[in-house]
Enzyme design. Structure first.
Site, PDB file in Angstrom:
ATOM      1  N   GLY A   1       1.063  -1.149  -0.342  1.00  0.00           N
ATOM      2  CA  GLY A   1      -0.047   0.016  -0.047  1.00  0.00           C
ATOM      3  C   GLY A   1       0.730   1.354  -0.086  1.00  0.00           C
ATOM      4  O   GLY A   1       1.386   1.038  -0.535  1.00  0.00           O
TER       5      GLY A   1
ATOM      6  N   GLY B   1      -2.579  -2.333  -8.134  1.00  0.00           N
ATOM      7  CA  GLY B   1      -1.848  -3.193  -8.454  1.00  0.00           C
ATOM      8  C   GLY B   1      -1.242  -4.107  -9.123  1.00  0.00           C
ATOM      9  O   GLY B   1      -0.625  -4.419  -9.591  1.00  0.00           O
ATOM     10  N   ASP B   2      -2.516  -4.164  -9.979  1.00  0.00           N
ATOM     11  CA  ASP B   2      -2.794  -4.508 -11.286  1.00  0.00           C
ATOM     12  C   ASP B   2      -1.259  -3.219 -11.847  1.00  0.00           C
ATOM     13  O   ASP B   2      -0.516  -3.882 -13.367  1.00  0.00           O
ATOM     14  CB  ASP B   2      -4.298  -4.551 -12.280  1.00  0.00           C
ATOM     15  CG  ASP B   2      -4.863  -5.079 -11.030  1.00  0.00           C
ATOM     16  OD1 ASP B   2      -4.389  -5.868 -10.142  1.00  0.00           O
ATOM     17  OD2 ASP B   2      -6.196  -4.794 -11.253  1.00  0.00           O
TER      18      ASP B   2
END
Length: 315
Positions: free
Chosen positions: A222, A251-252
């Site tokens: 994060g 995140g992707d």
């Protein structure tokens, strides 16, 4: 070329609102519609970077047709597997402070024939792929061992596999030695069965996933940054982010940045951090283009701050 596999894709609608007040009529200040699912987002981020990608995914009904259309409009090649159920539709509500509320539908249940067709389609399209990114939750009808089967088949064909999933599906696939797994802090904590309070806790958990079979672990922490643990060592990367608009697909985007930079070592980690930091500053699930990146704000070091407390401890 990076091939992505998304077993449970979606049609995603994101609304930006001043505040999320239950029971009230809320007027959105912005909205967008995107093809969704973790693997789909990786393909979108890869395409935004100007790299060729091919998305393999089951599609059904009007939402599935719209997902294919939206991907085509973004210049992404699609290898669809037709299914009888309807592709799910998801809703995200983004507030100005970065708080995101998501409503995810379960998606269709795949038949045994559709399950096998999905595996076969990946195999038919994998020759020439530099990486195969297998991402997201499994739909109903696919057992937790499905990713393990996919990793085994792809490795037998000589392909490198990046796996981004969680829970029993992640644990089952580790035995097949995926080349890199990409959990976030919560998924990492779930995989080792204990909470993570510090960066050092996350490093130890990543090392345990490697002991279980993962060749490398790229962990998103994060706002605290990202970790890479592989044969060459342990690296910590972070970037300055001024304003967070939405973390959908961040995140992707990080995984896409990691793979297009070679998928190994600190340089690939720096690319992952740059892509993730750029993504959170964009609306909805928009993916960053090269002009959105700020590599000068990224720091990657082998001097990992093990005692640093995580901003959002993983339960």
């Amino acid at each position: 070329m990076i091939l992505t596999v998304t077993p449970n894709p979606s049609l995603d609608r994101t609304y930006e609102v001043p505040a999320l007040d239950r029971g009230e009529v809320i007027r959105a200040t912005g909205d967008r519609m995107d093809p969704g699912g973790k693997g789909v987002n990786v393909s979108r981020a890869v395409a935004a970077a100007g790299v060729r990608t091919l998305a393999v995914l089951p599609l059904g009904g009007a939402p599935g047709a719209l997902v294919a259309q939206l991907l085509d409009e973004q210049g992404i090649e699609v290898a669809p597997v037709g299914v009888t159920g309807q592709t799910r539709s998801n809703i995200s509500v983004a507030e100005p402070d970065g708080t995101l509320t998501k409503i995810n539908a379960p998606g269709p249940e795949l038949t045994p024939e559709e399950r096998e067709s999905l595996l076969t389609t990946v195999g038919e399209n994998s020759p020439g792929a530099d990486w195969i990114a297998c991402c997201g939750s499994l739909p109903r009808g696919l057992a937790p061992s499905w990713y393990a089967d996919l990793v085994a088949r792809c490795h037998a064909a000589g392909a490198r596999i990046a796996l981004d999933t969680s829970g029993p599906a992640l644990l089952a696939a580790l035995a097949e030695r995926p080349d890199v797994v990409k959990p976030n802090a919560e998924e990492l904590a779930g995989a080792v069965g204990r909470p993570l309070a510090t960066v050092g806790d996350a490093v130890k958990a990543a090392e345990e996933l490697r002991e279980l079979g993962a060749r490398a672990v790229l962990a998103s922490l994060g706002a605290d940054g990202q970790l890479l643990v592989d044969d060459s060592g342990t690296y910590f990367g972070y970037a300055r982010v001024d304003v967070v608009r939405s973390n959908v697909g961040a995140g992707d985007s990080s995984l896409a940045g990691f793979l297009i930079a070679g998928g190994t070592g600190p340089a690939a980690l720096a690319s992952a951090v740059a892509h993730g930091a750029a993504a959170v500053q964009l609306p909805g699930s928009a993916m960053p283009t090269p002009s959105d990146l700020s590599p000068d704000t990224v720091t990657v070091t082998s001097e990992v701050p093990l005692d640093r407390a995580l901003t959002e401890p993983a339960p």
